[in-house]
Design a protein around this motif. Structure first.
Motif, PDB file in Angstrom:
ATOM      1  N   LYS A 311       8.667  30.808  57.967  1.00 38.09           N
ATOM      2  CA  LYS A 311       9.813  30.293  57.218  1.00 38.09           C
ATOM      3  C   LYS A 311      10.967  31.274  57.385  1.00 38.09           C
ATOM      4  N   LYS A 312      12.070  30.792  57.944  1.00 37.26           N
ATOM      5  CA  LYS A 312      13.239  31.661  58.152  1.00 37.26           C
ATOM      6  C   LYS A 312      14.160  31.626  56.923  1.00 37.26           C
ATOM      7  N   GLY A 313      15.235  32.376  56.994  1.00 39.76           N
ATOM      8  CA  GLY A 313      16.254  32.316  55.934  1.00 39.76           C
ATOM      9  C   GLY A 313      15.799  32.922  54.623  1.00 39.76           C
ATOM     10  N   ILE A 314      15.048  34.016  54.717  1.00 38.57           N
ATOM     11  CA  ILE A 314      14.485  34.625  53.506  1.00 38.57           C
ATOM     12  C   ILE A 314      15.194  35.949  53.197  1.00 38.57           C
ATOM     13  N   SER A 315      15.377  36.235  51.918  1.00 39.60           N
ATOM     14  CA  SER A 315      15.880  37.541  51.484  1.00 39.60           C
ATOM     15  C   SER A 315      14.797  38.241  50.682  1.00 39.60           C
ATOM     16  N   ILE A 316      14.729  39.569  50.872  1.00 38.33           N
ATOM     17  CA  ILE A 316      13.842  40.347  49.994  1.00 38.33           C
ATOM     18  C   ILE A 316      14.719  40.964  48.912  1.00 38.33           C
ATOM     19  N   VAL A 317      14.349  40.746  47.670  1.00 46.41           N
ATOM     20  CA  VAL A 317      15.070  41.372  46.558  1.00 46.41           C
ATOM     21  C   VAL A 317      14.188  42.513  46.048  1.00 46.41           C
ATOM     22  N   ASN A 318      14.660  43.739  46.253  1.00 44.81           N
ATOM     23  CA  ASN A 318      13.907  44.916  45.779  1.00 44.81           C
ATOM     24  C   ASN A 318      14.460  45.340  44.426  1.00 44.81           C
ATOM     25  N   PHE A 338      14.672  34.694  37.287  1.00 47.49           N
ATOM     26  CA  PHE A 338      14.477  33.733  38.382  1.00 47.49           C
ATOM     27  C   PHE A 338      14.331  32.318  37.823  1.00 47.49           C
ATOM     28  N   ALA A 339      13.566  32.200  36.753  1.00 46.40           N
ATOM     29  CA  ALA A 339      13.296  30.867  36.187  1.00 46.40           C
ATOM     30  C   ALA A 339      14.588  30.227  35.680  1.00 46.40           C
ATOM     31  N   ARG A 340      15.394  31.035  34.978  1.00 46.53           N
ATOM     32  CA  ARG A 340      16.641  30.486  34.427  1.00 46.53           C
ATOM     33  C   ARG A 340      17.566  29.989  35.532  1.00 46.53           C
ATOM     34  N   ALA A 341      17.513  30.667  36.700  1.00 47.51           N
ATOM     35  CA  ALA A 341      18.387  30.259  37.812  1.00 47.51           C
ATOM     36  C   ALA A 341      17.721  29.175  38.670  1.00 47.51           C
ATOM     37  N   HIS A 342      16.548  28.662  38.220  1.00 49.09           N
ATOM     38  CA  HIS A 342      15.788  27.631  38.969  1.00 49.09           C
ATOM     39  C   HIS A 342      15.489  28.100  40.386  1.00 49.09           C
ATOM     40  N   ILE A 343      15.108  29.365  40.528  1.00 49.36           N
ATOM     41  CA  ILE A 343      14.836  29.902  41.867  1.00 49.36           C
ATOM     42  C   ILE A 343      13.333  30.052  42.082  1.00 49.36           C
ATOM     43  N   GLY A 362      20.208  31.906  50.304  1.00 48.12           N
ATOM     44  CA  GLY A 362      21.304  31.475  49.442  1.00 48.12           C
ATOM     45  C   GLY A 362      21.088  31.799  47.972  1.00 48.12           C
ATOM     46  N   GLU A 363      19.830  32.056  47.592  1.00 52.20           N
ATOM     47  CA  GLU A 363      19.505  32.220  46.171  1.00 52.20           C
ATOM     48  C   GLU A 363      19.715  33.648  45.663  1.00 52.20           C
ATOM     49  N   ALA A 364      19.611  34.626  46.589  1.00 51.39           N
ATOM     50  CA  ALA A 364      19.588  36.021  46.149  1.00 51.39           C
ATOM     51  C   ALA A 364      20.832  36.386  45.325  1.00 51.39           C
ATOM     52  N   ASP A 365      22.002  35.944  45.811  1.00 44.66           N
ATOM     53  CA  ASP A 365      23.246  36.345  45.139  1.00 44.66           C
ATOM     54  C   ASP A 365      23.343  35.823  43.700  1.00 44.66           C
ATOM     55  N   ARG A 378      18.384  45.895  45.324  1.00 46.75           N
ATOM     56  CA  ARG A 378      18.815  45.967  46.719  1.00 46.75           C
ATOM     57  C   ARG A 378      18.330  44.696  47.406  1.00 46.75           C
ATOM     58  N   VAL A 379      19.230  44.037  48.139  1.00 44.96           N
ATOM     59  CA  VAL A 379      18.852  42.774  48.792  1.00 44.96           C
ATOM     60  C   VAL A 379      18.845  42.975  50.309  1.00 44.96           C
ATOM     61  N   GLU A 380      17.747  42.585  50.964  1.00 45.07           N
ATOM     62  CA  GLU A 380      17.675  42.595  52.441  1.00 45.07           C
ATOM     63  C   GLU A 380      17.697  41.160  52.913  1.00 45.07           C
ATOM     64  N   LYS A 381      18.756  40.765  53.586  1.00 46.28           N
ATOM     65  CA  LYS A 381      18.840  39.378  54.059  1.00 46.28           C
ATOM     66  C   LYS A 381      18.282  39.259  55.476  1.00 46.28           C
ATOM     67  N   GLY A 382      18.274  38.040  56.026  1.00 43.93           N
ATOM     68  CA  GLY A 382      17.867  37.844  57.431  1.00 43.93           C
ATOM     69  C   GLY A 382      16.402  38.127  57.695  1.00 43.93           C
TER      70      GLY A 382
END
Ligand code: ADP
Ligand code: ASP
Ligand code: MG
Length: 446
Positions: A311-318, A338-343, A362-365, A378-382
């Motif tokens: 699955k592509k298009g993933i961000s890691i949120v540390n 996460f739940a409140r933002a429906h993520i 798209g969800e990380a921000d 810290r967010v790692e995209k791509g």
């Protein structure tokens, strides 16, 4: 309505869902009509013709900026007119095109494509394709009626991906479809769309027609849900990317759910839930090769390693927070954000000082600000998730070793064995994912 051959109505009808490619041309639609005419008690659920949903979204976006949306609309009208002409059927689509045009005018006036409008516009494809298929079925001598899922499936107001109110939905489906079937009519139901709590058209998320099929099958207590697509079933690797990939004759619900969740586009991730709830077998079949046996998904499970997906298009949120582990309720506070933002969270890994969570790019921000109130983020995209799926993973002591050997030249992070014990997932850079997934495929299946 044309009188003619009657299908053999049973109490547990088969629900047959046809995807975009299956509805994508006159030839394909004729093939779909032949499959439906096979004599089973059947409800059809259909996608828009292939490429149409993307075009409809572009149409709405173009109207919002006062671009030349009329040209896009004309393109859609012509495309469907060519299909109906080739099929030799008269389909009255005038009112639908008029309604679509009016919606675009409204969007242009507003200067913005609001989420409810985006859903309303993107759902026209299914309303059109269902009407076309009905006329072809009638031409073939069957009784058929187009049913707009606006009248059948009810959700909340979460535009873009409505959450289904099953009580209301199940009742409406049984009340509306069973009498039709009893009188020998094949209902042709629009996939993808539903009615929101505020009475607007809403969609179930991209690729959501599979889910519509499962919702209808669940409500009717169907004997089988058939997902008719453009490949011979579920494979051990995306067959479009790997000529040596093989069809899996059987999968368990849980394995199929893992595969769908981690990127195998052949099945929408939510499809399996209603099927599990009523224990309805799901068959993945090929519209263009209907005699192939396909893949059967049931609650039976064979202990082997089944498939690799990614699955592509993933961000890691540390997320780091000093003294986190000792702070009671920290995790709950974290996941509430996460739940409140429906993520939806895909993979979670924890250490003593940090938690890493993967989400769609798209969800990380949407959550960084909230999380930053009580932690360092810290967010790692791509990034991309690679997933090895199969009940056999539980007992295969060498699976992890083999996996690491296969990908030793790559930078791998967040390795985790899902709580279901049916998958091993890990994260790699998106730019490397195809190569990495192929290496895993070679190691386990070649
Ligand atoms: P539909 O329009 O019928 O819903 P989709 O395009 O959504 O079809 O899904 C079918 C596609 O899924 C196939 O063409 C194939 O490329 C892709 N796919 C990805 N992974 C797999 C897999 N493991 N098995 C089969 N198909 C897969
Ligand atoms: N037509 C919708 C889409 O393209 C739903 C589907 O095909 O499943 O996302
Ligand atoms: Mg699909």
């Amino acid at each position: 309505m044309a009188e003619g051959k009657e299908t053999n109505m049973g109490l547990r009808p088969v629900v047959a869902k046809f995807g975009g490619t299956s509805m994508g041309s006159a030839k394909a639609i004729s093939q779909v009509a032949d499959i439906l005419g096979g004599g089973q008690a059947v409800v059809a659920v259909v996608s828009a013709t292939s490429g149409t949903t993307d075009k409809l979204i572009l149409l709405g976006e173009t109207a919002a900026v006062s671009g030349n949306w009329q040209e896009i609309l004309n393109g859609l009208i012509e495309k469907h007119a060519a299909i109906t002409t080739e099929l030799g059927v008269q389909v009255n689509l005038k009112n639908l095109w008029k309604e679509l045009k009016e919606s675009c005018e409204q969007v242009q006036k507003k200067g913005e494509l609001e989420t409810y409008m985006k859903d309303r516009i993107s759902g026209f494809g299914e309303r059109i394709s269902s009407n076309i298929l009905v006329e072809v079925l009638k031409k073939n001598g069957f009784k058929a009626v187009a049913v707009d899922a606006y009248e059948l499936i009810f959700t909340d107001n979460n535009f873009g991906e409505g959450n289904v109110d099953f009580e209301k939905t199940n009742k409406a489906i049984a009340e509306k479809l069973l009498p039709m079937m009893k009188s020998g009519v094949i209902p042709v139901v629009t996939g993808f769309i539903a009615q929101s709590e505020m009475g607007e058209y809403i969609t179930l998320g991209r690729g959501g027609s599979d889910y519509s099929g499962a919702i209808v099958a669940g409500a009717l207590g169907s004997s089988e849900l058939q997902i008719w697509t453009d490949v011979d079933g579920i494979f051990n690797f995306d067959p479009r990317n790997e000529p040596r990939a093989k069809v899996l004759p059987k999968l368990s619900f849980k394995e199929a759910a893992e595969l769908a969740f981690f990127g195998a586009k052949v099945l929408h991730p939510k499809t399996i839930k209603p099927a599990i709830a009523k224990n309805i077998p799901v068959k993945i079949l090929n519209t263009f090769n209907p005699s192939a046996p396909g893949t059967l998904v049931t609650n039976e499970e064979e202990e082997s390693i089944k498939s690799v997906t990614y699955k592509k298009g993933i961000s890691i949120v540390n997320i780091c927070s000093a003294g986190m582990l000792t702070a009671p309720g920290f995790m709950s506070k974290l996941f509430q954000v996460f739940a409140r933002a429906h993520i939806d969270v895909d993979v979670v890994a924890t250490s003593e000082v940090s938690v890493s969570v993967t989400v769609d790019n798209g969800e990380a921000d949407k959550i960084v600000e909230q999380l930053s109130k009580f932690s360092t983020v810290r967010v790692e995209k791509g990034m991309a998730i690679v997933c090895l799926v199969g009940a056999g993973i539980i007992h295969d002591k060498l699976a992890l070793k083999d996996l690491f050997t296969a990908v030793e030249e790559h930078d791998v992070s967040m390795v985790s064995q899902g709580s279901s014990k049916r998958n091993i997932t890990f994260l790699v850079k998106e730019s490397e994912v195809q190569e990495v997934a192929k290496k895993v495929f070679n190691k386990f299946f070649i």
